[in-house]
Design an enzyme around this catalytic site. Structure first.
Site, PDB file in Angstrom:
ATOM      1  N   CYS A  75    -102.188 -79.581  -8.952  1.00  9.14           N
ATOM      2  CA  CYS A  75    -103.042 -79.564 -10.393  1.00  9.14           C
ATOM      3  C   CYS A  75    -103.445 -80.556 -10.511  1.00  9.14           C
ATOM      4  O   CYS A  75    -102.964 -81.937 -11.230  1.00  9.14           O
ATOM      5  CB  CYS A  75    -102.088 -78.953 -11.313  1.00  9.14           C
ATOM      6  SG  CYS A  75    -102.379 -78.984 -13.293  1.00  9.14           S
ATOM      7  N   CYS A 205    -110.186 -76.311 -15.378  1.00 10.52           N
ATOM      8  CA  CYS A 205    -109.055 -76.879 -14.152  1.00 10.52           C
ATOM      9  C   CYS A 205    -110.082 -78.597 -13.911  1.00 10.52           C
ATOM     10  O   CYS A 205    -111.018 -78.175 -13.080  1.00 10.52           O
ATOM     11  CB  CYS A 205    -109.406 -75.952 -13.375  1.00 10.52           C
ATOM     12  SG  CYS A 205    -108.708 -75.527 -11.654  1.00 10.52           S
TER      13      CYS A 205
HETATM   14  N1  LIG Z   1    -105.209 -76.719 -13.880  1.00 11.66           N
HETATM   15  C1  LIG Z   1    -104.934 -77.316 -12.347  1.00 11.66           C
HETATM   16  C2  LIG Z   1    -105.627 -76.259 -11.059  1.00 11.66           C
HETATM   17  C3  LIG Z   1    -103.913 -74.960 -10.737  1.00 11.66           C
HETATM   18  C4  LIG Z   1    -104.548 -74.220  -9.537  1.00 11.66           C
HETATM   19  C5  LIG Z   1    -104.153 -73.067  -9.721  1.00 11.66           C
HETATM   20  N2  LIG Z   1    -104.045 -72.393 -10.631  1.00 11.66           N
HETATM   21  C6  LIG Z   1    -104.020 -72.957  -7.990  1.00 11.66           C
HETATM   22  O1  LIG Z   1    -103.865 -71.825  -7.784  1.00 11.66           O
HETATM   23  O2  LIG Z   1    -104.680 -73.578  -7.357  1.00 11.66           O
HETATM   24  C7  LIG Z   1    -106.343 -77.972 -12.093  1.00 11.66           C
HETATM   25  O3  LIG Z   1    -106.222 -79.106 -13.158  1.00 11.66           O
HETATM   26  O4  LIG Z   1    -106.565 -78.725 -11.176  1.00 11.66           O
END
Ligand SMILES: N[C@H](CCC[C@H](N)C(=O)O)C(=O)O
Length: 263
Positions: A75, A205
């Site tokens: 993350c 993200c």
């Molecule tokens: N919010 C996160 C990504 C989480 C990814 C997650 N949703 C997955 O299952 O890979 C970020 O800032 O990189």
């Protein structure tokens, strides 16, 4: 028995932090506990949980969970928030090496409330397709330790409501996928929306923004060392893909609150 938690966010991708240095507070952190904590009405609320536990080498390990309770490798926004929490609440020095399921990520301070994380080297794994609102789009398969499908659109509205998970090829993404929709704003400047695996549409993200930058830099044939501005609904990230094939992401990290819960 109540326990300590903190709440933080990076470009409004928000997390519940669970200090658990020797792993005895939360055990294996069952999925239903994660869902309860992330519930924005009956819980604390968040896109995910960052459990802080020391690994066998004494490094802090970021045990990241999506809001549906599923486990993810990494993350990017979370690791900046995690580093700020460790520095300000656990006495850790910066730069700090954070252990994750996608390897060690080094976080350094980049200015007031800004942090840079070395996200490692991207893997560009070919082309695939995603579908949303009945329309099929070409997508670039990029891994940042977790899976992404990057789709270029002329208008972010083409992503629709994102209330449903976009369709994808399960043969390409057997464990699911984070789907990003990106529009070019200007030279080395893009804006995006994301439907995250296990969390739904989020305001940002970090790993997704890195995947978007990699796809855009390849499409632009931009030289390594170029820095892109990536606008997300929750703010702005600046991302460089270095000559050494490392992706360096710089963005804010905020600790919003600290408290106790017995959820
Ligand atoms: N919010 C996160 C990504 C989480 C990814 C997650 N949703 C997955 O299952 O890979 C970020 O800032 O990189």
């Amino acid at each position: 028995m109540s326990y300590r938690f903190l709440k933080g966010h990076g470009t409004e991708n928000d997390f519940v932090i669970l200090p658990d240095p020797d792993g005895t507070v939360h055990g294996d952190l069952p999925a239903e506990r994660v869902r309860a904590l992330c519930d924005r009405r009956a819980g604390i609320g968040g896109d995910g949980v960052l459990r802080a536990v020391r690994d066998e080498d004494g490094r802090w390990f970021m045990d990241y969970r999506n809001s549906d309770g599923s486990v993810s490798e990494m993350c990017g926004n979370g690791v900046r928030v995690f580093a700020r929490y460790l520095h300000e609440h656990e006495g850790a020095d910066l730069p700090i090496e954070v252990a994750t399921r996608a390897g060690i990520k080094t976080v350094t301070r980049a200015g007031d409330g800004l942090f840079t994380v070395d996200m490692g080297s991207p893997e560009v794994l070919g082309d695939t397709k995603v579908t949303v609102d009945g329309a099929t789009h070409e997508a670039r398969h990029v891994s940042m330790g977790n899976p992404h499908a990057v789709t270029f659109v002329d208008d972010l509205a083409e992503a629709g409501t994102l209330l449903e998970e976009p369709g994808y090829d399960p043969a390409v993404y057997p464990a699911g996928v984070n789907v990003e929709f990106v529009r070019r704003v200007g030279e080395h400047h893009v804006e995006m929306r994301v439907h995250e695996r296990g969390s739904g549409e989020t305001r940002s993200c970090g790993t997704g923004a890195c995947a978007v930058m990699v796809a855009a830099a390849l499409a632009d044939d931009a030289p390594r060392g170029t820095t892109y501005t990536v606008d997300v609904p929750g703010g702005t990230l600046r991302i460089e893909w270095t000559e050494g094939d490392r992706v360096l992401m710089t963005g804010p990290a905020v600790i919003v609150a600290e408290g106790r819960s017995d959820l």
